[in-house]
Write a protein that holds these residues in place. Sequence first.
Motif, PDB file in Angstrom:
ATOM      1  N   LEU A 186      12.115   1.764 -41.512  1.00 15.58           N
ATOM      2  CA  LEU A 186      13.076   2.870 -41.609  1.00 15.58           C
ATOM      3  C   LEU A 186      12.360   4.192 -41.868  1.00 15.58           C
ATOM      4  N   GLU A 187      11.348   4.142 -42.737  1.00 12.38           N
ATOM      5  CA  GLU A 187      10.594   5.368 -43.003  1.00 12.38           C
ATOM      6  C   GLU A 187       9.910   5.883 -41.740  1.00 12.38           C
ATOM      7  N   ARG A 188       9.357   4.934 -40.965  1.00 17.12           N
ATOM      8  CA  ARG A 188       8.693   5.355 -39.726  1.00 17.12           C
ATOM      9  C   ARG A 188       9.699   5.887 -38.719  1.00 17.12           C
ATOM     10  N   MET A 189      10.895   5.225 -38.639  1.00  7.53           N
ATOM     11  CA  MET A 189      11.941   5.733 -37.747  1.00  7.53           C
ATOM     12  C   MET A 189      12.379   7.129 -38.167  1.00  7.53           C
ATOM     13  N   LEU A 190      12.542   7.307 -39.504  1.00  9.95           N
ATOM     14  CA  LEU A 190      12.942   8.614 -40.009  1.00  9.95           C
ATOM     15  C   LEU A 190      11.879   9.662 -39.706  1.00  9.95           C
ATOM     16  N   GLU A 191      10.625   9.248 -39.855  1.00 11.78           N
ATOM     17  CA  GLU A 191       9.533  10.178 -39.541  1.00 11.78           C
ATOM     18  C   GLU A 191       9.552  10.554 -38.066  1.00 11.78           C
ATOM     19  N   ALA A 192       9.815   9.542 -37.195  1.00 16.10           N
ATOM     20  CA  ALA A 192       9.894   9.829 -35.765  1.00 16.10           C
ATOM     21  C   ALA A 192      11.058  10.777 -35.457  1.00 16.10           C
ATOM     22  N   LYS A 193      12.214  10.520 -36.126  1.00 18.85           N
ATOM     23  CA  LYS A 193      13.368  11.409 -35.941  1.00 18.85           C
ATOM     24  C   LYS A 193      13.044  12.826 -36.405  1.00 18.85           C
ATOM     25  N   ASN A 194      12.381  12.923 -37.530  1.00 25.88           N
ATOM     26  CA  ASN A 194      11.994  14.246 -38.023  1.00 25.88           C
ATOM     27  C   ASN A 194      11.073  14.948 -37.043  1.00 25.88           C
ATOM     28  N   ASN A 195      10.140  14.180 -36.476  1.00 24.89           N
ATOM     29  CA  ASN A 195       9.241  14.782 -35.485  1.00 24.89           C
ATOM     30  C   ASN A 195      10.022  15.262 -34.271  1.00 24.89           C
ATOM     31  N   ASP A 196      11.011  14.436 -33.843  1.00 21.54           N
ATOM     32  CA  ASP A 196      11.846  14.853 -32.700  1.00 21.54           C
ATOM     33  C   ASP A 196      12.632  16.116 -33.038  1.00 21.54           C
ATOM     34  N   LEU A 197      13.191  16.163 -34.268  1.00 21.90           N
ATOM     35  CA  LEU A 197      13.940  17.356 -34.674  1.00 21.90           C
ATOM     36  C   LEU A 197      13.038  18.582 -34.733  1.00 21.90           C
ATOM     37  N   GLU A 198      11.847  18.387 -35.249  1.00 18.13           N
ATOM     38  CA  GLU A 198      10.921  19.521 -35.299  1.00 18.13           C
ATOM     39  C   GLU A 198      10.590  20.023 -33.896  1.00 18.13           C
ATOM     40  N   ARG A 199      10.395  19.079 -32.979  1.00 14.50           N
ATOM     41  CA  ARG A 199      10.136  19.499 -31.585  1.00 14.50           C
ATOM     42  C   ARG A 199      11.355  20.202 -31.003  1.00 14.50           C
ATOM     43  N   ALA A 200      12.573  19.665 -31.296  1.00 14.16           N
ATOM     44  CA  ALA A 200      13.792  20.293 -30.781  1.00 14.16           C
ATOM     45  C   ALA A 200      13.974  21.703 -31.332  1.00 14.16           C
ATOM     46  N   VAL A 201      13.706  21.849 -32.657  1.00 11.59           N
ATOM     47  CA  VAL A 201      13.819  23.178 -33.267  1.00 11.59           C
ATOM     48  C   VAL A 201      12.806  24.135 -32.655  1.00 11.59           C
ATOM     49  N   SER A 202      11.598  23.612 -32.428  1.00 10.73           N
ATOM     50  CA  SER A 202      10.574  24.448 -31.812  1.00 10.73           C
ATOM     51  C   SER A 202      10.999  24.880 -30.413  1.00 10.73           C
ATOM     52  N   ASP A 203      11.549  23.903 -29.643  1.00  6.39           N
ATOM     53  CA  ASP A 203      12.026  24.243 -28.294  1.00  6.39           C
ATOM     54  C   ASP A 203      13.184  25.236 -28.357  1.00  6.39           C
ATOM     55  N   LEU A 204      14.071  25.043 -29.347  1.00  5.65           N
ATOM     56  CA  LEU A 204      15.206  25.948 -29.499  1.00  5.65           C
ATOM     57  C   LEU A 204      14.750  27.364 -29.827  1.00  5.65           C
ATOM     58  N   LYS A 205      13.755  27.443 -30.707  1.00  2.00           N
ATOM     59  CA  LYS A 205      13.227  28.775 -31.043  1.00  2.00           C
ATOM     60  C   LYS A 205      12.603  29.436 -29.814  1.00  2.00           C
ATOM     61  N   ALA A 206      11.907  28.632 -29.022  1.00  3.49           N
ATOM     62  CA  ALA A 206      11.306  29.191 -27.812  1.00  3.49           C
ATOM     63  C   ALA A 206      12.399  29.653 -26.841  1.00  3.49           C
ATOM     64  N   SER A 207      13.469  28.822 -26.717  1.00  2.00           N
ATOM     65  CA  SER A 207      14.580  29.209 -25.837  1.00  2.00           C
ATOM     66  C   SER A 207      15.272  30.464 -26.351  1.00  2.00           C
ATOM     67  N   GLU A 208      15.436  30.525 -27.685  1.00  2.00           N
ATOM     68  CA  GLU A 208      16.073  31.707 -28.278  1.00  2.00           C
ATOM     69  C   GLU A 208      15.247  32.960 -28.018  1.00  2.00           C
ATOM     70  N   ALA A 209      13.946  32.822 -28.187  1.00  2.00           N
ATOM     71  CA  ALA A 209      13.085  33.977 -27.931  1.00  2.00           C
ATOM     72  C   ALA A 209      13.189  34.408 -26.472  1.00  2.00           C
ATOM     73  N   GLN A 210      13.225  33.381 -25.561  1.00  2.00           N
ATOM     74  CA  GLN A 210      13.349  33.702 -24.149  1.00  2.00           C
ATOM     75  C   GLN A 210      14.696  34.360 -23.858  1.00  2.00           C
ATOM     76  N   LEU A 211      15.756  33.846 -24.534  1.00  2.00           N
ATOM     77  CA  LEU A 211      17.092  34.417 -24.342  1.00  2.00           C
ATOM     78  C   LEU A 211      17.158  35.847 -24.848  1.00  2.00           C
ATOM     79  N   ILE A 212      16.555  36.063 -26.028  1.00  2.00           N
ATOM     80  CA  ILE A 212      16.537  37.425 -26.570  1.00  2.00           C
ATOM     81  C   ILE A 212      15.793  38.365 -25.634  1.00  2.00           C
ATOM     82  N   HIS A 213      14.666  37.847 -25.116  1.00  2.00           N
ATOM     83  CA  HIS A 213      13.885  38.672 -24.181  1.00  2.00           C
ATOM     84  C   HIS A 213      14.714  38.996 -22.937  1.00  2.00           C
ATOM     85  N   SER A 214      15.431  37.966 -22.400  1.00  2.00           N
ATOM     86  CA  SER A 214      16.270  38.186 -21.212  1.00  2.00           C
ATOM     87  C   SER A 214      17.409  39.157 -21.515  1.00  2.00           C
TER      88      SER A 214
END
Length: 1008
Positions: free
Chosen positions: A740-768
Amino acid sequence: MIKSLTRSLAQFSPAFGDVSHLKHYRQAYKHKNLADRAYLNRIGCLISIIIVTLGIPLDYVVYPEKFVHFAFLRIAEVAFLMAMYAITTLPRVRPYLFLVTAAFTSSVILTVVIIIYQTDGATSTYYAGINLVLLGIGFMLGLTFKEALFYTFLTLASYWAVSAASGIPEGAWRIVINNSYFIFLTGVVANIAAYFSERERFYTFCQEQEIQRKNQELEEMDRLKSEFLANVSHELRTPLTVIVGPAKHLLDTESERLSEQARVVIERIVRNGARLIKLVNDVLEVMSFESGRKQPKFSPLAFDQIVRSTASQLSALFSDANGKSLKVTVSNDVVPVLGSEMQLERVCFNLIQNAFKFSPAKEGEVSVSLMKDDDHAVLTVADNGIGIDPKDHDVIFERYRQADGSQTRRYHGTGIGLALVKEIVSSHGGNIFVQSKLEAGATFTVSLPLCHQDIPAPSVIEDDRSDLLRSAEVDYLNCFKKEVQGSQNNKPLCLVVDDEPDMAAYIRTVLSSDFQVQIACDAFEGQKLFDQLKPSCVISDQMLPGMSGTEFVTWCRRHPHGQTVPIVMLTAKNGPSTKQAAADAGADAFLIKPFDAVELRQSLHYLVRSTTRALSDRPTLVIVEDERDIAAVLMDLLQSSYDIEWVSEGGSAVDVIRKLQPTAILLDHMLPDKDGIDILKELKASKDLRSIPVILLTANTKGNVREQALKLGVDDFLSKPFSGPELTTRLFNLIQRTRLERMLEAKNNDLERAVSDLKASEAQLIHSERWRTLNHFAGGLIHEIGNPLNYALSAARVAASHSSDTVRSEALADATEGLQRIQLMISELRDFLAPTSAHELELKPTPLSKVIQRAAKLNADRLSGVAFSTQGVEVNVLVSESALMHVLGNLIDNALEALLESSAENPRIEIVGKLREKDQHLILSISDNGPGVPSHLGSQVFEPFIHSNKSSGLGLGLSICKTLVEKMGGLIVLEPSQLGATFKLTLPLAQQVLPSSPRGNRDRGSLK
């Protein structure tokens, strides 16, 4: 001063420090000190007798005319001192020793004073005798500080008295002062010596008392410990007999009807129960010696029969199966000794057992010999094992000590066996010694005195041990044999295909400890056995009769069972083409003859484990445990749910764990070569291994072990003996938690990647959005400037080309209007980009109605069809007239744009003023009944480039209005409304007292 000095001296001796905690010893010290004082008084009397006697020849030399008189005086003093010496020896006089000390000390002082008086008086050289008396008082008599101080003043007063009585010659007063000075200094030294001497004696006495008390406590604890061990050992015999006896009986009578698994379990019970009985018997024997219990009655015995009997019972241990041999050489003559048969049998048992245990597993040799040497029987037990370091030769005969007593020792034991042998041999009047060095075996020699009495005929030996307990010790020794032979039942099957019988037999020998080996003499027989047995692995030669090794491997790979079976090509044909052909056929490994046995076993183990793990979804468990039976119990409990790898020593544990990457680890604490704590350190220090859960399984109950393990990050503990359900439950929960800890860690890693992608999309949206806004702004600017500019240019061309003054005048007016419109837009843009500073606005009382009229006049042409009304605006406000007119003009213009856009019926614009008397401000509302502002805009209408309608303006008007209002100390807001739009301005009234400088935005907080 003395106390201060003692505190500073406490660093050199505790006797000079604070000893108040020892005051309860004062009374006992006083009694002890009386005996010491009596002894010291006698010493003082003897020394005084010698010194007084030696003064007689001195008198003859210095004062010959008074020699006879002084001689009688000294003899009288000696006689008195001898009487004092005799009195001091009487025990009943001890309570009055201070009187004896005063008597003989005063007599010596009096003798010296008389001699001084009868010689030169104050200037007599015999004053030095007074110094001697003071030194004796300080260093020899053991006086207290107060007593020493009294005798010092008595001595000094006696000198002054005799000086006064004899008269001080003219000019001799300097000598008196000089002598008095040195007498005083000698007294100071004597008093200091007496003070520290008394403290040292008292502290030494207290320490002796403390040592005696602790020794008594230790002796009592040792006695209680011995009684406890003896009682527990006796109590253990009954349940052990009930456990081992029926189990042995079951094996002897029902072995054929038992299942293989049941037989293995019962054998394990008997073996370890026998091991425990052996330990209990040793403990009881040691306790009998330790408690001083009456030894058994010694009788004449044939030592040669005891040695033969013991060797015969243990001969079953030595066989070709375990590679160990026993050689027994006993004299044909009777070897008579006086002793206990039970104890001498134990000597033989322990020595042969020791030699068996420490001899090598292969080619181990143990030799036992007994012979006569003069008046002694000499028993020798030798082995070719690991040997003993010479520095440990004495240690091994001490109770509870072993040459290797560390937690990483390779051989188990309690350290009782050899100590018991030594005590038994010593009780029989004999000696034992060892000759050995590391890696050179060990030879134990026992020497017992021969007995010259007749040996009685054999009879039933009276012994407190039953036959069961005797045989149990043999069973215990047999456990070593069991460990060497092991069990074949759970071993994987290896098929060896080789046409050389000797080579195939050698491969069987190499693999027999870890695999069941089946041999095929050619490839055709190999195919038949492969199809029947479905082996776990295959070893094949290349050159085989009828079919080559590569063809046999190809056939195996086509077989349904052979697609995943590990196959090793083992051949003497070493060439690139052969290697390539073996690889193409599907061989997993290629080894060359002659081969390295270790390499073959390791390769086969690795291939089997890898294949098993690849085919199984079950979790992998590594058990690090040096006790074979405990490991077997663990595997029996867990093998149904886990793929298990057993590691029997600590040295290779980390390497195995790193290779397997298991799901969990069961780790023993006390292991050969490296203990569990050291292994845990390595695991938790490794980035790849630290996340693997570890359960520490140990019989060590010391608290510091748990503390160390917790600090290192161990996941759980289990103490031996353990419960099967508890172990399986804890292990399951631990593995589930880790997953469960490893699954949670994997989920956290996925969320961190999603947040990172979201921030990149937001920056791109702001730029657009920025580019979109900029494009919109540029388009609006071009549109707003282009229309009036084209209008102005057209009017200018008309004015330039037309001859009529009227037309030209109208055209020039139109051109001027267009240019003014452009100028207004540029002014708005300039105000937005560089808004006017607060100090540039001139705030003064201004009639509000006047500003509203001027702002309405600017839009008079468009207000013609709109109902425009004002109410409550007849007040003076403190503003910049031009800035306020710009604000109101923009708001009226926006309202007109909204009304024209919506084509509202009965369009109207209302301006209403309402006083807020509490803070002298005016609330000015500008309302219309147009379409209103979209709800999603809200307060964003005051942001730049935000359009509240479909107009093509720059979107800067309201932003500039907000800036100007705030710089005048006011506030502008958009009030929510169901219909139309209502803007509210909060403006300061002209009656308000102004501060020395405008407050700008800081005044906004007070306008809410």
